[in-house]
Design a protein around this motif. Sequence first.
Motif, PDB file in Angstrom:
ATOM      1  N   TYR A 305      35.136  46.138  47.597  1.00  0.00           N
ATOM      2  CA  TYR A 305      34.419  46.627  46.407  1.00  0.00           C
ATOM      3  C   TYR A 305      34.977  47.933  45.854  1.00  0.00           C
ATOM      4  O   TYR A 305      34.617  48.333  44.744  1.00  0.00           O
ATOM      5  CB  TYR A 305      32.927  46.801  46.731  1.00  0.00           C
ATOM      6  N   ALA A 329      26.360  41.937  44.170  1.00  0.00           N
ATOM      7  CA  ALA A 329      27.787  41.940  43.824  1.00  0.00           C
ATOM      8  C   ALA A 329      28.319  40.538  43.543  1.00  0.00           C
ATOM      9  O   ALA A 329      29.369  40.375  42.927  1.00  0.00           O
ATOM     10  CB  ALA A 329      28.583  42.599  44.947  1.00  0.00           C
ATOM     11  N   ASN A 333      30.630  42.035  38.753  1.00  0.00           N
ATOM     12  CA  ASN A 333      31.686  42.758  39.478  1.00  0.00           C
ATOM     13  C   ASN A 333      31.749  44.249  39.152  1.00  0.00           C
ATOM     14  O   ASN A 333      32.692  44.928  39.500  1.00  0.00           O
ATOM     15  CB  ASN A 333      33.041  42.079  39.284  1.00  0.00           C
ATOM     16  N   TYR A 335      30.817  46.844  40.573  1.00  0.00           N
ATOM     17  CA  TYR A 335      30.272  47.268  41.877  1.00  0.00           C
ATOM     18  C   TYR A 335      29.817  48.717  41.875  1.00  0.00           C
ATOM     19  O   TYR A 335      28.830  49.071  42.491  1.00  0.00           O
ATOM     20  CB  TYR A 335      31.322  47.059  42.976  1.00  0.00           C
TER      21      TYR A 335
END
Length: 431
Positions: A305, A329, A333, A335
């Motif tokens: 990540y 997640a 995306n 994160y």
Amino acid sequence: MNNKYTTIIGLEVHIEPNTNSKMFCSCPQDHFGKQANTQTCPICLGLPGALPFANSQAIEKTIKLGLALGSKISKKSIFYRKHYFYSDLPKSFQTSQKDNPFCVGGELLSKKIDHIHLEEDAGKLIHQVVDGKKVSLIDFNRSGCALIELVTKPVFNEIDEVLSFLRELQLIARYLNISNADMEKGTMRLEANISLSKDGQLPNYKVELKNINSFRFLEKALKAEIKRQSEALDKGLKLEQETRGYDETTQTTFSQRTKSGSDDYRYFPEADLPPIETSDEDIKRIQGSIPELPNEKRIRFKTQYNISKDFIEILVSDPSRASYFEEAAKFDNNYKLIANLMVNKKMDSEFREPAGLIKKIKEIETTEFATPNDVETAVSSVILENPDIVTSYKNGKGQVIGFLIGQAQKKLQGKANPKELNDILLKFLNK
Ligand SMILES: [Zn+2]
């Protein structure tokens, strides 16, 4: 603190496993907040003729901790009677281990572990005033409860190392689901052995700090004890083997018991309990039940990540938050934004399901960020206004892209979603 002396610290950590029953009987293991003396039986009260039997759940949890820390698991393990006058243990001996404990050796944060054994806990003394008289009452609910004891080698030289070790051990116990390892509830308890050395060698005495009930308390007690010992050594005094407690009001340690030699516990094997045999299959099965541990998770979170170290630390310190993050997640995306909303805005407590948080993120992205249309307009005008820069990009000067992004963000008053802006700019430049 002066550095004339090397501080040498070893730890004894007691962890109460979250088993259903006590170590050698079927009374409940969980005694926290229960009415005194309501969870006892002839076995844990040590009444004549009572026959103990070993709790296999407690044994498995001990072995699980050992395997997680790289200990060698004993194929044959024995319980011993450890004799001593225990005012809170009615049998006048404690069933513990000596030779062949369940786990031998191991390591955590590069600090060597001596062994991990299993024993029974003692009851609790309660000092009270009843009818104007000072009395000591005793609650046997905790007597006979399973207790895992981890003993390190004397390998710590800094207080910080001790604290990091203990925090990581606490976290591992929680990941393994062997215990909550909660200092406030007494499911994790500490003792530290400390001595100062002039030449780096282990001196012939150690001071045992007992009754430590929090990490903060431990830190203060260790500091006070290092100060006391180094001042004594400065004056040429000889330090002795003893047990000391820490007084928070005076910020000093005080002597509780002086030990002239080692205690003679007259250990002998507990004849009422057969040796416990652990097969390769048992070890394989328990090994297979060990989940991803905190440090493996930290490393994976970084590569998978790429979020900041601080975010990772906070997420990993709570297994349920770590899995919440991973669920979220899967949907989005971004994160960094997910982690930020969880850590700084505590949005994971607002939305019980990760899907709710993601819905919120989509809203934030559409309301707070410039629309893709606006971003495209800004990008195309930046490209028109900077033909030289665009040419140098096309000639291979990739670093100029930062300048173009800056110009476009300026036009959008910083409201572009960075990833979206980057994608759109590249699309235009590579046309
Ligand atoms: Zn019992």
